[in-house]
Enzyme design. Sequence first.
Site, PDB file in Angstrom:
ATOM      1  N   GLU A 262       4.405  12.438 -11.714  1.00 49.10           N
ATOM      2  CA  GLU A 262       4.271  11.014 -11.381  1.00 49.10           C
ATOM      3  C   GLU A 262       2.806  10.828 -11.012  1.00 49.10           C
ATOM      4  OE1 GLU A 262       3.678   7.891  -9.355  1.00 49.10           O
ATOM      5  OE2 GLU A 262       4.885   8.873  -7.823  1.00 49.10           O
ATOM      6  N   CYS A 296      -0.131   4.266  -6.201  1.00 48.07           N
ATOM      7  CA  CYS A 296      -0.183   4.419  -7.660  1.00 48.07           C
ATOM      8  C   CYS A 296       0.327   3.155  -8.320  1.00 48.07           C
ATOM      9  CB  CYS A 296       0.597   5.646  -8.100  1.00 48.07           C
ATOM     10  SG  CYS A 296       2.284   5.617  -7.559  1.00 48.07           S
TER      11      CYS A 296
HETATM   12  C1  UN1 Z   1       2.944   6.095  -4.942  1.00 46.73           C
HETATM   13  O1  UN1 Z   1       2.013   5.305  -4.764  1.00 46.73           O
HETATM   14  O2  UN1 Z   1       2.736   7.281  -5.284  1.00 46.73           O
HETATM   15  O3  UN1 Z   1       6.670   1.414  -5.462  1.00 46.73           O
HETATM   16  C2  UN1 Z   1       4.380   5.756  -4.718  1.00 46.73           C
HETATM   17  C3  UN1 Z   1       5.927   1.699  -4.507  1.00 46.73           C
HETATM   18  C4  UN1 Z   1       6.386   2.752  -3.523  1.00 46.73           C
HETATM   19  C5  UN1 Z   1       6.061   4.104  -4.003  1.00 46.73           C
HETATM   20  C6  UN1 Z   1       4.639   4.323  -4.378  1.00 46.73           C
HETATM   21  N1  UN1 Z   1       7.821   2.615  -3.338  1.00 46.73           N
HETATM   22  O4  UN1 Z   1       4.858   1.132  -4.322  1.00 46.73           O
END
Ligand code: UN1
Length: 514
Positions: A262, A296
């Site tokens: 991921e 992310c």
């Molecule tokens: C991340 O930034 O690695 O959807 C995960 C989201 C969070 C998870 C982010 N539930 O922004």
Amino acid sequence: MSSALLEHLGLADDDRVVLEPVGDETPEAGIVLTENPATGRPIAGVRLDTEESYEQTMLAAIAGFDRWRRVPAPVRGQVVRAIGEEMRRSLEPLGELIALEVGKIRAEGIGEVQETIDIADFAVGLSRQLYGKTMPSERPEHRMYEQWLPLGPIGVISAFNFPNAVWGWNAMLGAVCGDSLVWKPSLFAPLTAIATNSIADRVACQMGHEGVFNLVIGTDDVIGERLIHDRRLPLISATGSCRMGRHVGAVVARRLGRTLLELGGNNAIIVEPDADLDLAFEGTFFGAVGTAGQRCTTTRRLIVHESVADVLVDRLVTAYKGVVIGDPLDRRTLVGPLINSRSVDQFLRAIEQAKQQGGEVLVGGERVTGDGFGGHFVQPTIVRVPASGAFPIAHEETFAPILYVFTYRDLDEALAMQNNADQGLSSAIFAGGMRAVERFLSPAGTGSDCGLAYVNGGTSGAEIGGAFGGEKDTGGGRESGSDSWKQYMRRQTVTINHGSSMRLAQGIEFGASS
Ligand code: UN1
């Protein structure tokens, strides 16, 4: 504040944590300082693992796995339930520790722990639903079905920005699936990792299950490399940069192990002319500014129809000007610091390049310094992209709050722009009519090419119930909800002949009697 918090979470008594002396001098070999990004000052030292201690942890994880996999899944679920309960009790202090150590604001730190609690709840239910399929056999007196079996000790690599919840996704699912974990957290969040893992390990041990939740803290060179090369770990689940993921993917593929990647995102919001602009504003504001742009899933590009661009962008600019930047533990703050000075440099470099490439900085663009801003603060920034010409900086994932604004005339153009990114994590459209929405979600796959697609919601802040992840350079993995659990198990197809004659599949006749 910080010492009381460390005390409360049991960190003060942990062998790995060195509270005194924490000065400015370089720490002794084998100790890393974790700092408060809001002040730039160290919070504590943390002892790093060595190759030898890695090996001990690995052996504990192997032994732990061998015991844990024999525990019936619903009973494993009860252990996960107790861990979720303990996380509930630690919600605020753990959320505050996250705020202290990685600089996300308190509400988001607590929200992150809530995400772990949610996935724990999900995993408890799942522990009674690790369903395999039954399929009709083509042969008489035969039965066929598949069963899902524990996979092994699994390696988990997590990034600084979700130092608790990404572990939660992997650990809570992995645990009900019968796996033990070897977790290598980011060196920017070792205290959160120790506190988080200790909660899980303590609860599991109290219930008689040692060696399920294991932690190794170390550099990528020593511990990271050991972990990804280790054939005893059939799965490596890694969250972080595309660069890291490419390396992990290659190394693990060479030993024919499994990866769950991921990685980065370059997420866009499309705003149609008939969109509810209040919603579009709120979705973009949280998506682009939340977590200081260090998710992310952060909204990095706004692709807005030219007829509504000025109204929406003016509103965002006004809101950006009023944003309270500061101490993440102060409840008025909306934007905390970036994780380190390197991130600030990357922010400044991106702004510089944006300007050189013809971008216009509409708000922000500077580092924030002065009293109370000793750490790594920057202003949330909006850059309007030039109407024509290449704008390569918008293809880079700068882990900072920079929003690039593009305008468009027709939806096909907007969809092409949205998909014109190396990564394919999250995407969103704000629209009133169903036609644009259906094109964005087209079952032919001609709409958004991302793993996550939102309608009238921003790109960040996924619930745990869905599978989380994305395509292209995002790595293709899916964590968290839906059927992501299958990656933590191995599938076995079972064929049972309960008759008294040997029948071959495909009707093959073989042997003397035929
Ligand atoms: C991340 O930034 O690695 O959807 C995960 C989201 C969070 C998870 C982010 N539930 O922004």
